[in-house]
Design an enzyme around this catalytic site. Structure first.
Site, PDB file in Angstrom:
ATOM      1  N   HIS A 224      10.194 -36.704  11.286  1.00 50.67           N
ATOM      2  CA  HIS A 224      11.547 -36.149  11.135  1.00 50.67           C
ATOM      3  C   HIS A 224      11.769 -35.499   9.781  1.00 50.67           C
ATOM      4  O   HIS A 224      12.580 -34.594   9.653  1.00 50.67           O
ATOM      5  CB  HIS A 224      12.591 -37.228  11.416  1.00 50.67           C
ATOM      6  CG  HIS A 224      12.659 -37.532  12.873  1.00 50.67           C
ATOM      7  ND1 HIS A 224      11.948 -38.556  13.432  1.00 50.67           N
ATOM      8  CD2 HIS A 224      13.264 -36.885  13.890  1.00 50.67           C
ATOM      9  CE1 HIS A 224      12.135 -38.548  14.730  1.00 50.67           C
ATOM     10  NE2 HIS A 224      12.926 -37.552  15.049  1.00 50.67           N
ATOM     11  N   GLU A 471      10.439 -37.927  26.755  1.00 51.49           N
ATOM     12  CA  GLU A 471       9.648 -37.995  25.522  1.00 51.49           C
ATOM     13  C   GLU A 471       8.715 -39.199  25.475  1.00 51.49           C
ATOM     14  O   GLU A 471       8.194 -39.538  24.416  1.00 51.49           O
ATOM     15  CB  GLU A 471      10.553 -37.934  24.290  1.00 51.49           C
ATOM     16  CG  GLU A 471      11.725 -38.866  24.292  1.00 51.49           C
ATOM     17  CD  GLU A 471      12.652 -38.676  23.089  1.00 51.49           C
ATOM     18  OE1 GLU A 471      12.300 -37.969  22.138  1.00 51.49           O
ATOM     19  OE2 GLU A 471      13.744 -39.264  23.129  1.00 51.49           O
ATOM     20  N   ASP A 495       7.712 -36.809  20.372  1.00 50.11           N
ATOM     21  CA  ASP A 495       7.476 -38.201  20.745  1.00 50.11           C
ATOM     22  C   ASP A 495       6.523 -38.291  21.929  1.00 50.11           C
ATOM     23  O   ASP A 495       5.736 -39.230  22.016  1.00 50.11           O
ATOM     24  CB  ASP A 495       8.803 -38.895  21.084  1.00 50.11           C
ATOM     25  CG  ASP A 495       9.512 -39.338  19.823  1.00 50.11           C
ATOM     26  OD1 ASP A 495       8.830 -39.824  18.909  1.00 50.11           O
ATOM     27  OD2 ASP A 495      10.737 -39.175  19.737  1.00 50.11           O
ATOM     28  N   ARG A 505       3.574 -39.910  14.617  1.00 50.13           N
ATOM     29  CA  ARG A 505       3.749 -38.509  14.257  1.00 50.13           C
ATOM     30  C   ARG A 505       3.963 -38.282  12.765  1.00 50.13           C
ATOM     31  O   ARG A 505       3.875 -37.152  12.296  1.00 50.13           O
ATOM     32  CB  ARG A 505       4.917 -37.914  15.055  1.00 50.13           C
ATOM     33  CG  ARG A 505       6.177 -38.703  14.913  1.00 50.13           C
ATOM     34  CD  ARG A 505       7.175 -38.364  15.994  1.00 50.13           C
ATOM     35  NE  ARG A 505       8.110 -37.370  15.549  1.00 50.13           N
ATOM     36  CZ  ARG A 505       9.266 -37.128  16.137  1.00 50.13           C
ATOM     37  NH1 ARG A 505       9.592 -37.784  17.244  1.00 50.13           N
ATOM     38  NH2 ARG A 505      10.074 -36.220  15.686  1.00 50.13           N
ATOM     39  N   CYS A 542      12.337 -29.129  23.596  1.00 51.55           N
ATOM     40  CA  CYS A 542      13.017 -29.094  22.297  1.00 51.55           C
ATOM     41  C   CYS A 542      12.190 -29.753  21.202  1.00 51.55           C
ATOM     42  O   CYS A 542      12.657 -29.960  20.099  1.00 51.55           O
ATOM     43  CB  CYS A 542      14.398 -29.731  22.390  1.00 51.55           C
ATOM     44  SG  CYS A 542      14.340 -31.460  22.857  1.00 51.55           S
TER      45      CYS A 542
HETATM   46  C1  PEP Z   1      11.014 -35.070  20.290  1.00 53.39           C
HETATM   47  O1  PEP Z   1      10.660 -36.249  20.269  1.00 53.39           O
HETATM   48  O2  PEP Z   1      10.246 -34.127  20.597  1.00 53.39           O
HETATM   49  C2  PEP Z   1      12.389 -34.718  19.926  1.00 53.39           C
HETATM   50  C3  PEP Z   1      12.838 -33.492  20.058  1.00 53.39           C
HETATM   51  O3  PEP Z   1      13.172 -35.701  19.391  1.00 53.39           O
HETATM   52  P1  PEP Z   1      13.038 -36.180  17.862  1.00 53.39           P
HETATM   53  O4  PEP Z   1      12.077 -35.249  17.182  1.00 53.39           O
HETATM   54  O5  PEP Z   1      14.382 -36.169  17.274  1.00 53.39           O
HETATM   55  O6  PEP Z   1      12.477 -37.562  18.022  1.00 53.39           O
HETATM   56 MG    MG Z   2      12.161 -37.767  20.097  1.00 50.85          MG
END
Ligand code: PEP
Ligand code: MG
Length: 613
Positions: A224, A471, A495, A505, A542
């Site tokens: 993140h 996810e 995820d 990640r 996304c």
């Molecule tokens: C993802 O996991 O791809 C996602 C868009 O959510 P986040 O990155 O906020 O976990």
């Molecule tokens: Mg996610």
């Protein structure tokens, strides 16, 4: 996935002693890391390692002594882990630096064991009824004073030992208090900020107009923090071993976020090359800027929705500049970060109103709180079950936490519903793994809507659609069942790749294994997309994959027509869309899906891009 113990570990700080004990290099020194956010910056290093960690003095009730001692034990264990981790990474440094640092880190590890510092602090907690952080500070000062008063001619040795005690106390206090990144306040305009690790909450505090670039020792490409840095358009290189030992505050440096490179003390030639790069960058920006008003349409006339992901409201102007057709993922975690209490319904209404009104009739997909994993949020430590199990990413994360604490979900649903009539809102549920979770959330959603209507609030006649993030491998493989409960899907490939490949990640040590192009990830995506398309249900991607222009042929070929990404990626992705023919994409995706080797897939993607480009 982080498996460390204490509730609020603060792992982002750097090693003051490290930076200061190494000889200063004045010759050019190149370091490499993970390219996380593109852009070239020439600037001065701002090393946050010199930030003091001072906690406010605090007393405790007698009944809290044991709990406070436990906090101290947890923080010491976590600190030991941090220092141990640093030790394992020493091998990447020059030998001379290793020789200097190894005994120092060993001394730190000893001090974090059954040391005088910890024994003394534990005693102070019980006898003086002090908080763990106050007890640590007092004990460290007492020990340092004694060391400095010793009759010894080696004054610099005494100073060093006292400094070590204070440093280890600072680490403990930082881990006990998870203090926000105080030193960010003093960052000079145009600086290249460096530190061990930046948490997502720290990244949310960065001002793009002030911090020109970021480089850290820890971190992965799709954590993140990386997402936040890309979103803010701050060039960044994460996971750069040896950085904090080599760089000092004030050093001149060139950071190339696209290449994942930092050059300290650049030579005149290196500086000239960086300046050329900057000019080319400005030209490219101007060229992409011209795409803003053009439609995202393939050569054979297929429309593709290009939406933006939004992490903090400060990004809104960037979204408008990029020509996004809406917000495909509004991560609401920002509302809960860097504060000690929970935002109430009205505070949330104000935050959502600003965003929904700014977007007019363009869709705004608001994801309810996805807390857990690496996103630690102080506010939620108050009265909310903190996901501290052995494996937070597999614990009470996302919708699981919200269903366990339905009052959080109710409040958030209520706030979103109160602004829904102002625009085109959709609501998204994170970390869904079973259809029942969507059904349970919908029950709460409808109950909240009924209550608001009774209260006389203005609500749209038809409630905003309620979607599910896909996810996890479980959700992807159960997508056909989840599709019966959800109104739309958003595939979170960040995820999905992490859980499918069992690779954190945000973890540098396994970053080489984190690969969204692994056939297992692609097959799961394909399964979920097909489940949605069979029901004519909207589906988007996304995750960070959506913002990679090279992957557009594959994503369109898999049947996707809606992509949501960080705003700065939209022009490049649009350019790719406008150069593609859907039949070519479908053929290409079929070819990719026949492969079993991620390296071959990466090669195919690269070659297709070159052919098109
Ligand atoms: C993802 O996991 O791809 C996602 C868009 O959510 P986040 O990155 O906020 O976990
Ligand atoms: Mg996610």
């Amino acid at each position: 996935m982080k498996t460390e113990g204490p509730a609020k570990p603060d792992s982002k700080r750097a090693e003051p002693a490290r930076a200061k004990t190494l000889p200063h290099r004045a010759s050019e020194h190149r370091l490499s890391g993970i390219p996380v956010s593109p852009g070239i910056v020439i600037g001065q290093i701002y090393d946050t390692t010199e930030a003091p960690a001072e906690a406010a003095r605090r007393s405790i009730a007698e009944s809290n002594v044991e709990a406070e001692r436990q906090r101290l034990t947890d923080a010491a264990a976590f600190s030991r882990k941090q220092v141990g981790k640093l030790k394992t990474r020493l091998s990447v440094l020059p030998e001379e630096a290793q020789e200097e640092l190894e005994p120092l880190l060993d001394a730190y590890i000893l001090m974090l064991g059954n040391s005088r510092l910890l024994r003394g602090a534990r005693k102070r907690i019980g006898e003086e009824l002090l908080s763990a952080e106050t007890a640590v500070q007092d004990e460290a000062e007492a020990i340092a004073t004694l060391i400095l008063a010793a009759k010894d001619d080696d004054k610099s040795g005494l100073n060093r030992r006292a400094g070590e005690v204070r440093e280890i106390a600072r680490r403990l206090v930082r881990n006990l208090t998870a203090t926000p990144f105080r030193s960010l306040k003093g960052v000079p305009v145009g600086a290249i900020l460096i530190c061990d690790e930046l948490t997502p909450a720290d990244a949310a505090l960065l001002e793009p107009g002030r911090v020109a670039a970021v480089a850290t020792e820890e971190g992965g490409a799709d954590g993140h923090t990386a997402i936040m840095l890309r979103a803010l358009g701050i060039p960044a290189v994460l996971g750069c071993p040896g950085l904090t030992a080599a760089a000092r505050r004030g050093d001149q440096a060139v950071l190339d976020g696209g290449a994942g490179r930092i050059t300290l003390h650049p030579t005149a030639e290196a500086l000239a090359a960086a300046k050329e790069g900057l000019a080319a960058q400005a030209k490219e920006r101007a060229r992409l800027g011209k795409l803003r008003r053009l439609p995202a349409e393939t050569t054979d006339g297929q429309q593709v929705e290009l939406h933006a992901n939004l992490e903090i409201p400060a990004e809104l102007p960037l979204i408008a500049q990029a020509g996004a057709q809406g917000i495909g993922l509004l991560r609401t975690e920002f509302l809960f970060m860097n504060r000690e209490d929970l935002p109430d319904e009205d505070a949330q209404v104000e935050a959502y109103r600003l965003i929904v009104e700014a977007m007019g009739q363009d869709p705004v997909t608001i994801r309810v709180l996805d807390w857990g994993g690496e996103k630690d949020m102080e506010a939620l430590a108050q009265g909310v079950p903190v996901p501290t199990g052995p494996n937070p990413a597999l614990g009470l994360r996302g919708i699981r936490l919200l269903l366990k604490k339905p009052e959080l979900l109710e409040e958030q649903f209520a706030a979103i519903l109160r602004v829904a009539h102002l625009g085109n809102v959709r609501i998204l549920l994170p970390m869904v793994t079973v259809p029942r979770e969507v059904a349970a959330a919908r029950e709460i959603y409808e109950r909240v809507a009924r209550r608001l209507r009774r209260r006389g609030e203005t609500l749209p006649e038809k409630l905003p659609p309620l979607g599910a993030m896909i996810e996890t491998p479980g959700a992807a493989l159960a997508a056909d069942a989840i599709a019966l409960e959800a109104d739309f899907f958003a595939i979170g490939t960040n995820d999905l790749a992490m859980y499918t490949l069992a690779v954190d990640r945000a973890e540098i040590d396994v970053a080489h294994l984190y690969d969204p192009l692994h056939p297992a990830v692609l097959r799961l995506m394909q399964f979920a997309v097909e489940a949605a398309l069979r029901l004519r249900m909207p589906v988007s991607v996304c995750g960070e994959m959506a913002g990679n222009a090279k992957l557009v042929p594959l994503l369109l070929g898999l049947g996707l027509r809606s992509l949501s990404m960080n705003a700065s990626s939209i022009p490049r992705v649009k350019q790719a869309v406008r150069s593609l023919d859907i039949d070519d994409c479908a053929r290409f995706a079929r070819r990719v899906m026949e492969q079993s080797d991620p390296a071959v897939i990466a090669e195919l993607v690269e070659r297709f891009g070159q052919k098109e480009g």
